[in-house]
Design a protein around this motif. Structure first.
Motif, short mmCIF file in Angstrom:
data_model
loop_
_atom_site.label_atom_id
_atom_site.label_comp_id
_atom_site.label_asym_id
_atom_site.label_seq_id
_atom_site.Cartn_x
_atom_site.Cartn_y
_atom_site.Cartn_z
N GLN A 1 -14.02 -86.61 38.56
CA GLN A 1 -13.12 -86.08 39.58
C GLN A 1 -11.98 -85.34 38.88
O GLN A 1 -11.39 -85.84 37.93
CB GLN A 1 -12.54 -87.23 40.42
N VAL A 2 -11.70 -84.13 39.35
CA VAL A 2 -10.63 -83.31 38.78
C VAL A 2 -9.75 -82.83 39.93
O VAL A 2 -10.24 -82.32 40.93
CB VAL A 2 -11.19 -82.10 38.02
N GLN A 3 -8.45 -83.00 39.78
CA GLN A 3 -7.50 -82.46 40.74
C GLN A 3 -6.71 -81.35 40.06
O GLN A 3 -6.29 -81.50 38.90
CB GLN A 3 -6.57 -83.55 41.25
N LEU A 4 -6.50 -80.26 40.77
CA LEU A 4 -5.90 -79.06 40.19
C LEU A 4 -4.67 -78.64 41.00
O LEU A 4 -4.73 -78.59 42.23
CB LEU A 4 -6.92 -77.92 40.18
N VAL A 5 -3.60 -78.31 40.28
CA VAL A 5 -2.36 -77.86 40.92
C VAL A 5 -1.89 -76.59 40.22
O VAL A 5 -1.57 -76.62 39.03
CB VAL A 5 -1.27 -78.93 40.87
N GLU A 6 -1.82 -75.50 40.98
CA GLU A 6 -1.38 -74.23 40.41
C GLU A 6 0.14 -74.08 40.54
O GLU A 6 0.76 -74.64 41.44
CB GLU A 6 -2.04 -73.04 41.11
N SER A 25 -5.66 -83.07 36.55
CA SER A 25 -5.64 -84.51 36.34
C SER A 25 -7.08 -85.00 36.34
O SER A 25 -7.95 -84.38 36.93
CB SER A 25 -4.83 -85.22 37.42
N GLY A 26 -7.32 -86.12 35.68
CA GLY A 26 -8.69 -86.61 35.56
C GLY A 26 -9.14 -86.51 34.12
O GLY A 26 -8.68 -85.65 33.37
N ARG A 27 -10.04 -87.38 33.73
CA ARG A 27 -10.38 -87.48 32.32
C ARG A 27 -11.45 -86.51 31.86
O ARG A 27 -11.78 -86.49 30.68
CB ARG A 27 -10.83 -88.91 32.02
N THR A 28 -11.98 -85.69 32.76
CA THR A 28 -13.10 -84.83 32.40
C THR A 28 -12.72 -83.37 32.27
O THR A 28 -13.60 -82.52 32.18
CB THR A 28 -14.22 -84.96 33.44
N PHE A 29 -11.44 -83.04 32.22
CA PHE A 29 -11.02 -81.63 32.20
C PHE A 29 -11.70 -80.87 31.09
O PHE A 29 -12.20 -79.76 31.29
CB PHE A 29 -9.50 -81.55 32.05
N SER A 30 -11.74 -81.43 29.89
CA SER A 30 -12.29 -80.70 28.74
C SER A 30 -13.81 -80.51 28.83
O SER A 30 -14.39 -79.82 28.00
CB SER A 30 -11.94 -81.42 27.44
N SER A 31 -14.45 -81.09 29.82
CA SER A 31 -15.89 -80.93 30.02
C SER A 31 -16.23 -79.82 31.02
O SER A 31 -17.40 -79.54 31.25
CB SER A 31 -16.51 -82.23 30.54
#
Length: 124
Positions: A1-6, A25-31
């Protein structure tokens, strides 16, 4: 799960520059490969730029190539869009998005996570 804020949009005169940031946010951003899209009222969302997980490969729409630069900082879990030589036709709501894998794709259907959007207005 990824949450994004511009953040970082606003009003600028033609020929000026703006930078957009997208914090994840979330632990998988770099993937995730990341992309930027834009949409005007009543129009379809269109691709702007994309970057792979490592940041080593990028892709741009022809109408922004040479003017916009996408980059990312995985330690800060943030992707950026630097916009130079802005034109009135760049006026749109800009969205960042996370793609499910590590591919540079322009179709928005492949992006599973989206930010809330940030307005960029370029005056003539």
């Amino acid at each position: 799960q990824v949450q994004l804020v511009e953040s970082g949009g606003g009003l600028v005169q033609a020929g000026g520059s703006l930078s957009l940031s997208c914090a994840a946010s979330g632990r998988t951003f770099s993937s995730h490969a990341m992309g930027w899209f834009r949409q005007a009222p009543g129009k379809e969302r269109e691709f702007v730029a994309a970057i792979t997980c490592s940041g080593r490969s990028t892709d741009y729409a022809d109408y922004v190539k040479g003017r916009f630069t996408i980059s990312r900082n995985n330690a800060k879990m943030t992707v950026y869009l630097r916009m130079n030589s802005l034109k009135p036709e760049d006026t749109d709501v800009y969205y960042c998005a996370a793609e499910a894998t590590n591919r540079l794709v322009q179709a928005d259907a492949w992006y599973g996570y989206w930010g809330q959007g940030n307005q960029v207005t370029v005056s003539s």
